[in-house]
Design a protein around this motif. Structure first.
Motif, PDB file in Angstrom:
ATOM      1  N   ARG A  15       0.876  -1.166   0.000  1.00 48.89           N
ATOM      2  CA  ARG A  15       0.000   0.000   0.000  1.00 48.89           C
ATOM      3  C   ARG A  15       0.913   1.215   0.000  1.00 48.89           C
ATOM      4  NH1 ARG A  15      -3.106   2.432   4.743  1.00 48.89           N
ATOM      5  NH2 ARG A  15      -4.155   4.128   3.671  1.00 48.89           N
ATOM      6  N   VAL A  16       0.683   2.134  -0.923  1.00 54.76           N
ATOM      7  CA  VAL A  16       1.554   3.313  -1.042  1.00 54.76           C
ATOM      8  C   VAL A  16       0.756   4.587  -0.801  1.00 54.76           C
ATOM      9  CG1 VAL A  16       3.168   2.141  -2.585  1.00 54.76           C
ATOM     10  CG2 VAL A  16       1.273   3.450  -3.570  1.00 54.76           C
ATOM     11  N   ASP A  28       7.895   5.254   0.772  1.00 53.51           N
ATOM     12  CA  ASP A  28       7.047   5.025   1.943  1.00 53.51           C
ATOM     13  C   ASP A  28       7.794   4.365   3.088  1.00 53.51           C
ATOM     14  OD1 ASP A  28       4.340   5.981   1.189  1.00 53.51           O
ATOM     15  OD2 ASP A  28       4.618   4.558  -0.450  1.00 53.51           O
ATOM     16  N   SER A  39       5.782   6.824  -5.897  1.00 58.42           N
ATOM     17  CA  SER A  39       6.237   5.432  -5.843  1.00 58.42           C
ATOM     18  C   SER A  39       6.580   4.905  -7.231  1.00 58.42           C
ATOM     19  CB  SER A  39       5.169   4.553  -5.191  1.00 58.42           C
ATOM     20  OG  SER A  39       5.049   4.879  -3.825  1.00 58.42           O
ATOM     21  N   HIS A  62      -3.024   1.790  -4.103  1.00 53.57           N
ATOM     22  CA  HIS A  62      -3.178   3.186  -3.689  1.00 53.57           C
ATOM     23  C   HIS A  62      -4.650   3.456  -3.413  1.00 53.57           C
ATOM     24  CE1 HIS A  62      -3.458   7.624  -4.508  1.00 53.57           C
ATOM     25  NE2 HIS A  62      -2.556   7.558  -3.565  1.00 53.57           N
ATOM     26  N   ASP A  63      -4.970   3.843  -2.190  1.00 48.04           N
ATOM     27  CA  ASP A  63      -6.343   4.159  -1.818  1.00 48.04           C
ATOM     28  C   ASP A  63      -6.335   5.239  -0.748  1.00 48.04           C
ATOM     29  OD1 ASP A  63      -9.014   4.321  -1.234  1.00 48.04           O
ATOM     30  OD2 ASP A  63      -9.204   2.248  -0.534  1.00 48.04           O
ATOM     31  N   PRO A  64      -6.375   6.504  -1.169  1.00 49.17           N
ATOM     32  CA  PRO A  64      -6.335   7.599  -0.198  1.00 49.17           C
ATOM     33  C   PRO A  64      -7.466   7.541   0.825  1.00 49.17           C
ATOM     34  CG  PRO A  64      -6.042   8.444  -2.424  1.00 49.17           C
ATOM     35  CD  PRO A  64      -6.411   6.995  -2.549  1.00 49.17           C
ATOM     36  N   ASP A 122       1.612   7.777  -2.043  1.00 51.57           N
ATOM     37  CA  ASP A 122       1.602   8.653  -3.214  1.00 51.57           C
ATOM     38  C   ASP A 122       2.000   7.797  -4.407  1.00 51.57           C
ATOM     39  OD1 ASP A 122       2.487  10.382  -5.312  1.00 51.57           O
ATOM     40  OD2 ASP A 122       2.825  11.992  -3.876  1.00 51.57           O
ATOM     41  N   LEU A 123       1.020   7.404  -5.202  1.00 47.13           N
ATOM     42  CA  LEU A 123       1.257   6.474  -6.299  1.00 47.13           C
ATOM     43  C   LEU A 123       2.265   7.023  -7.308  1.00 47.13           C
ATOM     44  CD1 LEU A 123       0.631   3.776  -7.625  1.00 47.13           C
ATOM     45  CD2 LEU A 123      -1.306   4.884  -8.782  1.00 47.13           C
TER      46      LEU A 123
END
Length: 138
Positions: A9-10, A115, A16, A57-59, A12-13
């Protein structure tokens, strides 16, 4: 059964993806999960079409917390000195080469992605099989 890939899980896509491209990863697939959420699948040239790393990525999931349970992934390189010179040229910070098994053992470099995930680059000594096996622990 077999392991298919590692997923991170990142936070800032874009950041990354820039980092992993500098390491030599390439994007081989992307899935939009709705809203700002997505999965991006990556691999290295020697992996063919096989996914080896997934960036999730899921803000909306809230702040990213790495924790201390996950240790690292390992990427094999043919020439660690040349790889680190290339990373230097691309502005990727790293702590240099270590030899935890002595001069006859593998050469490694542990670096961190944006990250904080640890990535170990490893160059096997001459004559070592292309992968880590049970023989490495005898």
């Amino acid at each position: 059964m077999k392991v298919l890939h590692t997923a991170y899980r990142v936070g800032d896509l874009g950041r990354s993806l820039v980092f992993y491209r500098k390491l030599g990863f390439r994007e081989i697939g992307r899935v939009n999960l709705g809203g700002d959420a997505s999965l991006v699948t990556l691999n290295l040239d020697g992996d063919g079409d096989v996914v080896t790393l997934e960036l999730a990525h899921d803000p909306a999931a809230g702040p990213l917390e790495i924790g201390n349970g996950f240790s690292h992934i390992v990427v094999q390189v043919d020439d660690l000195v040349a790889t680190l010179a290339d990373l230097d040229a691309k502005g990727v910070a790293h702590p240099g080469i270590e030899r935890p098994g002595g001069e006859a053992g593998p050469a490694v470099c542990n670096l961190r992605d944006p990250d904080g995930y640890r990535i170990e680059l490893v160059e096997w000594p001459a004559g070592h099989p292309a992968a880590m096996t049970a023989a490495d622990f005898r």
